[in-house]
Design a protein around this motif. Structure first.
Motif, PDB file in Angstrom:
ATOM      1  N   LEU A   1       0.906  -1.286  -0.033  1.00 61.49           N
ATOM      2  CA  LEU A   1      -0.143   0.091  -0.040  1.00 61.49           C
ATOM      3  C   LEU A   1       0.856   1.228   0.100  1.00 61.49           C
ATOM      4  N   ASP A   2       0.258   2.310  -0.435  1.00 65.96           N
ATOM      5  CA  ASP A   2       0.755   3.636  -0.222  1.00 65.96           C
ATOM      6  C   ASP A   2      -0.091   4.690  -0.009  1.00 65.96           C
TER       7      ASP A   2
ATOM      8  N   ILE B   1      -4.406   4.356   0.454  1.00 67.77           N
ATOM      9  CA  ILE B   1      -5.256   4.494   1.594  1.00 67.77           C
ATOM     10  C   ILE B   1      -6.260   5.490   1.801  1.00 67.77           C
ATOM     11  N   GLN B   2      -7.681   5.122   2.324  1.00 67.49           N
ATOM     12  CA  GLN B   2      -8.625   5.949   2.402  1.00 67.49           C
ATOM     13  C   GLN B   2      -8.372   7.239   3.172  1.00 67.49           C
ATOM     14  N   ALA B   3      -9.213   8.472   2.799  1.00 64.96           N
ATOM     15  CA  ALA B   3      -8.633   9.536   3.513  1.00 64.96           C
ATOM     16  C   ALA B   3      -9.062   9.540   4.851  1.00 64.96           C
ATOM     17  N   LYS B   4     -10.215   8.788   5.352  1.00 64.61           N
ATOM     18  CA  LYS B   4     -10.579   8.664   6.813  1.00 64.61           C
ATOM     19  C   LYS B   4      -9.400   7.803   7.612  1.00 64.61           C
TER      20      LYS B   4
ATOM     21  N   THR C   1       0.180  14.157   5.855  1.00 62.46           N
ATOM     22  CA  THR C   1      -0.303  14.496   4.818  1.00 62.46           C
ATOM     23  C   THR C   1      -1.678  13.603   4.116  1.00 62.46           C
ATOM     24  N   ILE C   2      -2.547  14.104   3.816  1.00 60.00           N
ATOM     25  CA  ILE C   2      -3.492  13.180   3.231  1.00 60.00           C
ATOM     26  C   ILE C   2      -3.407  13.364   1.789  1.00 60.00           C
TER      27      ILE C   2
ATOM     28  N   ILE D   1      -5.390   7.792  11.912  1.00 62.53           N
ATOM     29  CA  ILE D   1      -4.116   7.123  12.306  1.00 62.53           C
ATOM     30  C   ILE D   1      -3.395   8.433  13.161  1.00 62.53           C
ATOM     31  N   GLN D   2      -3.670   9.843  12.520  1.00 68.29           N
ATOM     32  CA  GLN D   2      -3.181  10.962  13.353  1.00 68.29           C
ATOM     33  C   GLN D   2      -3.987  11.136  14.609  1.00 68.29           C
TER      34      GLN D   2
END
Length: 291
Positions: free
Chosen positions: A169-170, A174-177, A197-198, A182-183
């Motif tokens: 994955l990169d 990865i979904q924005a949510k 950064t999203i 994670i943050q």
């Protein structure tokens, strides 16, 4: 993620107390602060402990016993802070670590960031070069996979023998949510700044884009950063090969030549080789030949 940052913070504050005992606390720890009505309103537990309006209380007591952040730590640690202070005032921060990771760790770790991409271009300023130089970068996990499993592996390859497994994955997959989640998990124990950064696609729907920030607000994020590849506005420092290949640049050179090329195509101009994207960007932004 939350457990990792919790352990890091707790151990860090314990060490900070030990350093304060050995070398002395940060000066603000012994500084006295006058208690105001606003402070009592925000921290009713101070009033319950008998602290009155106008009283003088040392910084280490305010931090150890009445900081909302510190109140989530074990009581024994907080009492140690109130008694001895800490060598420093802040312990943890998480910066956008792409450059640090690339410079110092062979792209090994990006903190709470996923890998930007497993193969991408980084635009680097070279003294004497008239436009930025496109440098290929590979993620640590891709390099390790090539070394241990498949030496010819390559992202986005059409050849079955070169394709990567689904678990590679990169930031774009990865979904924005999930970025926000994670943050949110990490920042509970981060007392200073935190950033990630999203990355969203160029054609990302505006309502979905707006909802990223609303969701980040609901999760209590200190800040929220998004990046959307938009070659007409700004190419960015990091660009995926796929974005470059899918973007056509059309512009006119100083000699009147009209260029139309994909972003990753090389163009010979003015005695140098440039990527079409970097040549376009340098001329549009006015920095061509100024490095």
């Amino acid at each position: 993620t939350e457990e990792v940052t919790k352990v890091m913070a707790e151990v860090g504050w314990e060490v900070g107390v030990e350093l304060a005992k050995e070398k002395g606390p940060a000066p603000i720890m012994d500084e006295e602060f006058i208690i105001t009505a606003d402070m009592l309103a925000k921290r009713p537990e101070m009033k319950a402990d008998g602290i009155k309006l106008g009283a003088k209380v040392k910084g280490k007591v305010l931090m150890g016993l009445y900081s909302k952040y510190m109140q989530q730590f074990p009581e024994a640690l907080r009492k140690e802070i109130a008694k001895n202070g800490v060598r420093f005032t802040h312990h943890s921060s998480i910066a956008p670590t792409g450059t640090i990771s690339l410079s110092l760790a062979n792209n090994a770790s990006n903190g709470i960031e996923p890998s930007f991409a497993h193969h991408y271009a980084r635009n680097v300023i070279r003294e004497g070069k008239k436009s930025k130089e496109k440098v290929d970068v590979f993620s640590y996990e891709l390099l390790a996979y090539r070394e241990l499993v498949n030496s010819s592996a390559m992202p986005f390859s059409d050849k079955p023998e070169e394709q990567l497994p689904d678990y590679f994955l990169d930031s774009s997959t990865i979904q924005a949510k999930a970025h926000v989640d994670i943050q949110a998990a990490a920042q509970k124990w981060i007392d200073s700044s935190i950033s990630k950064t999203i990355n969203v696609p160029t054609d990302y729907d505006f309502e979905d884009f707006k909802n990223i920030y609303l969701y980040a607000y609901d999760k209590g994020l200190k800040g929220c950063t998004t990046f959307r590849f938009n070659p007409e506005a700004f190419q960015g420092v990091l660009v995926t090969e796929k974005d470059l290949e899918n973007t056509t640049y059309k512009f006119t050179l100083e000699d009147g030549t009209v260029i139309e090329a994909k972003g990753n195509e090389e163009i010979e101009y003015d005695g140098e080789i440039h990527s079409a994207a970097n040549l376009y960007d340098a001329m549009k932004e006015g920095y061509y030949g100024k490095f």
